[in-house]
Design a protein around this motif. Structure first.
Motif, PDB file in Angstrom:
ATOM      1  N   PRO A  71       0.852  -1.196   0.000  1.00  0.00           N
ATOM      2  CA  PRO A  71       0.000   0.000   0.000  1.00  0.00           C
ATOM      3  C   PRO A  71       0.881   1.237   0.000  1.00  0.00           C
ATOM      4  CG  PRO A  71      -0.808  -1.593   1.599  1.00  0.00           C
ATOM      5  CD  PRO A  71       0.518  -2.123   1.102  1.00  0.00           C
ATOM      6  N   ARG A  72       0.464   2.259  -0.717  1.00  0.00           N
ATOM      7  CA  ARG A  72       1.347   3.413  -0.917  1.00  0.00           C
ATOM      8  C   ARG A  72       1.758   4.066   0.400  1.00  0.00           C
ATOM      9  NH1 ARG A  72      -1.756   8.117  -0.610  1.00  0.00           N
ATOM     10  NH2 ARG A  72      -3.992   7.876  -0.946  1.00  0.00           N
ATOM     11  N   GLN A  73       0.890   4.013   1.412  1.00  0.00           N
ATOM     12  CA  GLN A  73       1.238   4.627   2.693  1.00  0.00           C
ATOM     13  C   GLN A  73       2.392   3.899   3.380  1.00  0.00           C
ATOM     14  OE1 GLN A  73      -1.797   3.697   1.723  1.00  0.00           O
ATOM     15  NE2 GLN A  73      -3.330   5.264   2.199  1.00  0.00           N
ATOM     16  N   ILE A  74       2.567   2.625   3.052  1.00  0.00           N
ATOM     17  CA  ILE A  74       3.594   1.801   3.687  1.00  0.00           C
ATOM     18  C   ILE A  74       4.813   1.622   2.786  1.00  0.00           C
ATOM     19  CG2 ILE A  74       4.031  -0.482   4.724  1.00  0.00           C
ATOM     20  CD1 ILE A  74       0.982  -0.681   5.180  1.00  0.00           C
ATOM     21  N   GLU A  82       8.924  -6.286  10.471  1.00  0.00           N
ATOM     22  CA  GLU A  82       7.946  -6.393  11.549  1.00  0.00           C
ATOM     23  C   GLU A  82       7.079  -5.140  11.635  1.00  0.00           C
ATOM     24  OE1 GLU A  82       7.880  -7.014  16.407  1.00  0.00           O
ATOM     25  OE2 GLU A  82       9.584  -7.761  15.236  1.00  0.00           O
ATOM     26  N   ALA A  83       7.695  -3.970  11.512  1.00  0.00           N
ATOM     27  CA  ALA A  83       6.930  -2.722  11.558  1.00  0.00           C
ATOM     28  C   ALA A  83       5.930  -2.665  10.412  1.00  0.00           C
ATOM     29  CB  ALA A  83       7.878  -1.522  11.499  1.00  0.00           C
ATOM     30  N   GLU A  84       6.351  -3.096   9.238  1.00  0.00           N
ATOM     31  CA  GLU A  84       5.459  -3.025   8.087  1.00  0.00           C
ATOM     32  C   GLU A  84       4.390  -4.113   8.106  1.00  0.00           C
ATOM     33  OE1 GLU A  84       8.786  -0.818   5.304  1.00  0.00           O
ATOM     34  OE2 GLU A  84       8.191  -2.865   4.805  1.00  0.00           O
ATOM     35  N   ALA A  85       4.688  -5.231   8.723  1.00  0.00           N
ATOM     36  CA  ALA A  85       3.660  -6.255   8.903  1.00  0.00           C
ATOM     37  C   ALA A  85       2.556  -5.725   9.813  1.00  0.00           C
ATOM     38  CB  ALA A  85       4.276  -7.527   9.478  1.00  0.00           C
ATOM     39  N   ARG A  86       2.965  -5.051  10.901  1.00  0.00           N
ATOM     40  CA  ARG A  86       1.979  -4.465  11.799  1.00  0.00           C
ATOM     41  C   ARG A  86       1.182  -3.379  11.092  1.00  0.00           C
ATOM     42  NH1 ARG A  86      -2.002  -4.826  15.093  1.00  0.00           N
ATOM     43  NH2 ARG A  86      -2.170  -3.137  16.647  1.00  0.00           N
TER      44      ARG A  86
END
Length: 541
Positions: free
Chosen positions: A366-369, A453-457
């Protein structure tokens, strides 16, 4: 074999401002994870920069935007505001579009002081109005052609999650309110760089998918008598900004050093980068690297000081780095000794960096991530990069500290804390830098390791709502920045205690040792490093 180059050479050099910024570019098929990546070192003397933020907004019809010069803050005029503008944090927007620059100067007679838009304004207005790199090129060139461009010749890096472009632009002279420009797409499997020297030479005018240019790009040169060849043979660089010695030695040499890290074929371009031979073969605009580049590779490249190359700053006999052999040199780059003109090398990593970043753009998220600006507020070699996600709509306090500026030190501001540490380390580099590097690399490694991990969350939250993902990434970006600042303050205290008065206090795992009676343990007095002492004695004879 490389020709040995010493720290000062007697010759004439150009005073053109050839010592500013550096951009590195990586196509998506040239990166280890499929990211498009680019970098920026924003370099200027006395520069202070916050992490800028322009919130997304809607503007009523008739709204005008005031344009202030990015370098001087002088008011240049106004242009109509766009009905919709996008969130911009630093040099990346919410659609992951990233824009950076280096100034190459070019023909002085082409500067149009009557233009409304300077290069910095074009960057941030372009980011606010674009969802792709191609759209950014269209926005920037249309605005420049309509309202005029008042900066010197500029090379822009313009990227999105799918494409990487390099664009060069110049004005058409006083009062013209016109520009010449050309943009070339970098192949997906290639890497590119620019560093204050025009790099686009011949370009295929028929390749509409990968080349864009102004209608007057050739005809303007003909009208001035600067070119009389065919359209197909037109060379933008040679016509509008032919490199002199400084353009090659101080600028193109930085590009060479980046390419040289990832290709064994760069030896043949050493004579060009050295700047001496007028007939040396110029480097290509881009190369295909021998291996794919990671985020860590780009961070390392931004810390380059020509190590292991003909331009290295630690060659035998070079005492320019002082007692403790710093790979930095005072500015200006050229200086005079007893009537002889001399110069210093200019690597990618430089003490006058106001901020640096590595931008990572990924199409599959997703563009935000997907968009991350790995940001630092000082010379890349002397600081870690912390992640700032493209959706962030509130800059971390340490990167945007009210009241801090170029002449106001505040202890909760990253620029000043990081410069405080750097300026302790510079003059005693070989002695103090290992301690800084250990903390820097520890933080860099931790942030990169935690990224999945941060992006999985964030992705889990995004499945619930985009707003929840944005809120999480705002908090995560701020947490990393503030954690870095706290660690850097501890580093500052450690360095001043350990290396006070040119002695060295013994420690164990960061804790200073004491005598059996509770006093500080006996200090070490290392004296001169052997290499420096040897050269100093030679000078006495």
């Amino acid at each position: 074999m490389y020709k040995q180059i010493f720290f000062s050479v007697i010759m004439a050099v150009s005073p053109l401002g050839a010592d500013c910024c550096t951009n590195l570019i990586v196509g998506k098929d040239a990166s280890t994870d499929g990211s498009v990546m680019c970098t920026y070192s924003a370099d200027d003397y006395g520069m202070f920069q916050n992490l800028c933020h322009y919130p997304a907004a809607r503007h009523p019809k008739g709204t005008m935007r005031q344009v202030y010069d990015w370098d001087t803050n002088a008011y240049n005029g106004q242009i109509p505001e766009s009905p919709v503008t996008y969130n911009v944090i630093g040099n990346i927007n919410e659609y992951q579009v990233t824009i950076a620059e280096t100034t190459f100067g070019g023909r002085e007679e082409m500067v149009d002081s009557t233009g409304t838009l300077d290069y910095g304004s074009l960057i941030y207005i372009g980011l606010q109005r674009s969802r792709t790199a191609r759209e950014a090129i269209e926005v920037m060139t249309t605005l420049a052609e309509r309202y005029g461009y008042n900066s010197y010749g500029e090379t822009f890096t313009i990227c999105d999650p799918d494409e990487a472009w390099i664009m060069e632009m110049m004005g058409c002279g006083p009062g013209s309110k016109s520009v010449v420009w050309v943009a070339v797409r970098i192949p997906d499997n290639a890497i590119c760089a620019h560093a204050n020297q025009s790099r686009i030479r011949k370009f295929d005018r028929k390749d509409k998918d990968n080349v864009m240019y102004s209608k007057n790009v050739v005809s303007f040169a003909r009208s001035k008598g600067w070119y009389d060849g065919t359209d197909a043979d037109f060379d933008f660089c040679s016509t509008y900004a032919a490199p002199d010695f400084g353009g090659r030695r101080w600028c193109e040499a930085r590009v060479w050093s980046f390419f040289n890290r990832f290709a064994k074929s760069m030896d043949k371009y050493v004579p060009y980068a050295e700047g001496h031979s007028p007939n040396a073969e110029p480097m290509p605009l881009w190369i295909v690297p021998e291996r794919k580049l990671s985020l860590a590779d780009l961070e390392a490249a931004m810390r380059d000081h020509y190590e292991g190359t003909p331009f290295a700053l630690d060659k035998p006999g070079d005492i320019g780095g002082g007692i403790w052999q710093m790979p930095y040199r005072p500015t200006p780059l050229e200086y005079e000794v007893d009537g002889h003109k001399c110069f210093n090398e200019r690597p990618i990593s430089t003490q006058q960096a106001g901020f640096v970043f590595v931008s990572q753009m990924r199409s599959w998220l997703p563009r935000q991530i997907g968009g991350v600006l790995w940001f630092a507020n000082d010379d890349a070699n002397m600081v870690p990069f912390t992640p700032i996600y493209c959706c962030v709509n509130k800059p971390p306090h340490c990167y945007d500290t009210p009241g801090a500026d170029a002449v106001t030190f505040l202890p909760d501001n990253a620029f000043w804390i990081q410069n405080w540490v750097s300026n302790m380390v510079y003059p005693r580099y070989s002695q103090m830098f290992p301690a800084l590097r250990a903390v820097r690399d520890s933080l860099d490694s931790a942030y990169i390791a935690f990224q999945p991990e941060a992006e999985a969350r964030a992705s889990e939250l995004y499945a619930q709502s985009a707003d929840k993902a944005v809120a999480y990434l705002n908090g995560y970006s701020a947490k990393c920045a503030e954690e870095m600042l706290g660690r850097w303050k501890k580093l500052a205290v450690f360095l001043i205690v350990k290396y006070n008065d040119m002695t060295v206090k013994p420690d164990s795992c960061g804790r200073f040792l004491r005598s059996p009676h509770g006093l500080g343990a006996t200090v070490e007095r290392p004296g001169y490093p052997a290499a420096y002492a040897r050269e100093m004695e030679k000078l006495k004879k």
